[in-house]
Design a protein around this motif. Structure first.
Motif, PDB file in Angstrom:
ATOM      1  N   ASP A 251       0.864  -1.187   0.000  1.00  0.00           N
ATOM      2  CA  ASP A 251       0.000   0.000   0.000  1.00  0.00           C
ATOM      3  C   ASP A 251       0.899   1.236   0.000  1.00  0.00           C
ATOM      4  O   ASP A 251       1.714   1.401   0.907  1.00  0.00           O
ATOM      5  N   PRO A 252       0.767   2.130  -1.004  1.00  0.00           N
ATOM      6  CA  PRO A 252       1.610   3.341  -1.034  1.00  0.00           C
ATOM      7  C   PRO A 252       1.472   4.195   0.223  1.00  0.00           C
ATOM      8  O   PRO A 252       2.407   4.892   0.605  1.00  0.00           O
ATOM      9  N   ALA A 253       0.328   4.127   0.899  1.00  0.00           N
ATOM     10  CA  ALA A 253       0.136   4.898   2.131  1.00  0.00           C
ATOM     11  C   ALA A 253       1.000   4.348   3.272  1.00  0.00           C
ATOM     12  O   ALA A 253       1.181   5.022   4.282  1.00  0.00           O
ATOM     13  N   CYS A 254       1.521   3.142   3.091  1.00  0.00           N
ATOM     14  CA  CYS A 254       2.353   2.518   4.124  1.00  0.00           C
ATOM     15  C   CYS A 254       3.847   2.557   3.788  1.00  0.00           C
ATOM     16  O   CYS A 254       4.639   1.836   4.395  1.00  0.00           O
ATOM     17  N   ALA A 255       4.214   3.382   2.832  1.00  0.00           N
ATOM     18  CA  ALA A 255       5.627   3.487   2.445  1.00  0.00           C
ATOM     19  C   ALA A 255       6.451   4.042   3.602  1.00  0.00           C
ATOM     20  O   ALA A 255       5.940   4.785   4.451  1.00  0.00           O
ATOM     21  N   ASP A 256       7.728   3.660   3.648  1.00  0.00           N
ATOM     22  CA  ASP A 256       8.628   4.210   4.667  1.00  0.00           C
ATOM     23  C   ASP A 256       8.607   5.731   4.567  1.00  0.00           C
ATOM     24  O   ASP A 256       8.467   6.294   3.489  1.00  0.00           O
ATOM     25  N   ARG A 257       8.747   6.395   5.719  1.00  0.00           N
ATOM     26  CA  ARG A 257       8.694   7.863   5.738  1.00  0.00           C
ATOM     27  C   ARG A 257      10.096   8.443   5.876  1.00  0.00           C
ATOM     28  O   ARG A 257      10.988   7.820   6.461  1.00  0.00           O
ATOM     29  N   PRO A 258      10.298   9.643   5.331  1.00  0.00           N
ATOM     30  CA  PRO A 258      11.611  10.287   5.481  1.00  0.00           C
ATOM     31  C   PRO A 258      11.853  10.683   6.935  1.00  0.00           C
ATOM     32  O   PRO A 258      10.920  11.007   7.666  1.00  0.00           O
ATOM     33  N   VAL A 259      13.100  10.647   7.336  1.00  0.00           N
ATOM     34  CA  VAL A 259      13.501  11.080   8.678  1.00  0.00           C
ATOM     35  C   VAL A 259      14.268  12.385   8.519  1.00  0.00           C
ATOM     36  O   VAL A 259      15.352  12.411   7.935  1.00  0.00           O
ATOM     37  N   ALA A 260      13.696  13.453   9.023  1.00  0.00           N
ATOM     38  CA  ALA A 260      14.343  14.769   8.967  1.00  0.00           C
ATOM     39  C   ALA A 260      15.220  14.963  10.195  1.00  0.00           C
ATOM     40  O   ALA A 260      14.873  14.537  11.295  1.00  0.00           O
ATOM     41  N   GLY A 261      16.369  15.591  10.002  1.00  0.00           N
ATOM     42  CA  GLY A 261      17.239  15.963  11.112  1.00  0.00           C
ATOM     43  C   GLY A 261      18.075  14.836  11.683  1.00  0.00           C
ATOM     44  O   GLY A 261      18.653  14.991  12.758  1.00  0.00           O
ATOM     45  N   ALA A 262      18.165  13.706  10.988  1.00  0.00           N
ATOM     46  CA  ALA A 262      19.020  12.620  11.469  1.00  0.00           C
ATOM     47  C   ALA A 262      20.488  13.040  11.331  1.00  0.00           C
ATOM     48  O   ALA A 262      20.886  13.585  10.306  1.00  0.00           O
ATOM     49  N   THR A 263      21.278  12.786  12.359  1.00  0.00           N
ATOM     50  CA  THR A 263      22.696  13.116  12.337  1.00  0.00           C
ATOM     51  C   THR A 263      23.484  11.880  11.943  1.00  0.00           C
ATOM     52  O   THR A 263      23.297  10.801  12.511  1.00  0.00           O
ATOM     53  N   LEU A 264      24.370  12.054  10.960  1.00  0.00           N
ATOM     54  CA  LEU A 264      25.169  10.961  10.428  1.00  0.00           C
ATOM     55  C   LEU A 264      26.638  11.348  10.512  1.00  0.00           C
ATOM     56  O   LEU A 264      27.047  12.352   9.934  1.00  0.00           O
ATOM     57  N   GLN A 265      27.420  10.578  11.247  1.00  0.00           N
ATOM     58  CA  GLN A 265      28.849  10.842  11.357  1.00  0.00           C
ATOM     59  C   GLN A 265      29.579  10.029  10.294  1.00  0.00           C
ATOM     60  O   GLN A 265      29.232   8.875  10.038  1.00  0.00           O
ATOM     61  N   ILE A 266      30.601  10.621   9.703  1.00  0.00           N
ATOM     62  CA  ILE A 266      31.434   9.933   8.730  1.00  0.00           C
ATOM     63  C   ILE A 266      32.819   9.760   9.355  1.00  0.00           C
ATOM     64  O   ILE A 266      33.451  10.742   9.744  1.00  0.00           O
ATOM     65  N   LEU A 267      33.251   8.504   9.452  1.00  0.00           N
ATOM     66  CA  LEU A 267      34.547   8.187  10.043  1.00  0.00           C
ATOM     67  C   LEU A 267      35.492   7.656   8.974  1.00  0.00           C
ATOM     68  O   LEU A 267      35.065   6.952   8.056  1.00  0.00           O
ATOM     69  N   ASP A 268      36.779   7.975   9.104  1.00  0.00           N
ATOM     70  CA  ASP A 268      37.775   7.414   8.187  1.00  0.00           C
ATOM     71  C   ASP A 268      38.176   6.026   8.681  1.00  0.00           C
ATOM     72  O   ASP A 268      37.656   5.550   9.703  1.00  0.00           O
ATOM     73  N   VAL A 269      39.103   5.365   7.986  1.00  0.00           N
ATOM     74  CA  VAL A 269      39.505   4.005   8.358  1.00  0.00           C
ATOM     75  C   VAL A 269      40.144   3.930   9.742  1.00  0.00           C
ATOM     76  O   VAL A 269      40.134   2.877  10.368  1.00  0.00           O
ATOM     77  N   GLY A 270      40.667   5.037  10.229  1.00  0.00           N
ATOM     78  CA  GLY A 270      41.250   5.082  11.568  1.00  0.00           C
ATOM     79  C   GLY A 270      40.232   5.371  12.655  1.00  0.00           C
ATOM     80  O   GLY A 270      40.577   5.436  13.829  1.00  0.00           O
ATOM     81  N   GLY A 271      38.963   5.540  12.274  1.00  0.00           N
ATOM     82  CA  GLY A 271      37.917   5.820  13.253  1.00  0.00           C
ATOM     83  C   GLY A 271      37.781   7.288  13.623  1.00  0.00           C
ATOM     84  O   GLY A 271      37.038   7.628  14.531  1.00  0.00           O
ATOM     85  N   MET A 272      38.491   8.156  12.911  1.00  0.00           N
ATOM     86  CA  MET A 272      38.401   9.598  13.181  1.00  0.00           C
ATOM     87  C   MET A 272      37.233  10.192  12.407  1.00  0.00           C
ATOM     88  O   MET A 272      37.050   9.888  11.221  1.00  0.00           O
TER      89      MET A 272
END
Length: 132
Positions: free
Chosen positions: A50-71
């Motif tokens: 059902d298109p009315a049951c589609a996943d909803r967007p999440v606004a304001g989610a914080t996403l950290q990007i780490l390098d291979v060293g974990g920084m």
């Protein structure tokens, strides 16, 4: 006398300009995009969905990007449509989502690689709403 002085000045100017090239400019990097969504949004999923049951967007989610060293090298925040975008230099990274208010779980980290000649990764982050 003026000619030899003028000639010496021109040679000095040419050497000075040639020496001003400096280091090459840093690469602008690659643009990485993605979306942040939450689901399920209905207690029962139908077939066909059902298109009315589609996943909803999440606004304001914080996403950290780490390098291979974990920084931490970057942070992204999803917009009202659940999309995010950032520019990264070639390399291997891990996207680490932060806990979002009102959602049951925090998604697992996502490893990805950015590089010249590689397809630009499209990162999809999925939160669980806990609806069952």
């Amino acid at each position: 006398m003026y000619r030899s002085l003028f000639g010496a000045l021109m040679i000095s100017l040419a050497i000075g300009v040639a020496g001003c090239r400096g280091a090459p400019a840093a690469s602008p990097g690659e643009i990485v995009t993605g979306s942040v969504r939450a689901g399920p949004t209905c207690p029962v999923e139908g077939n066909p969905p059902d298109p009315a049951c589609a996943d909803r967007p999440v606004a304001g989610a914080t996403l950290q990007i780490l390098d291979v060293g974990g920084m931490q090298v970057a942070t992204a925040r999803s917009d009202a449509a659940g999309r995010f975008q950032l520019r990264l230099q070639p390399g291997s990274y891990t996207l680490v989502p932060s806990r979002a208010t009102g959602l049951v779980t925090t998604p697992a980290p996502i490893s990805f690689t950015v590089g010249t000649g590689l397809a630009t990764p499209l990162l999809d982050v999925s939160y669980d709403t806990g609806i069952r």
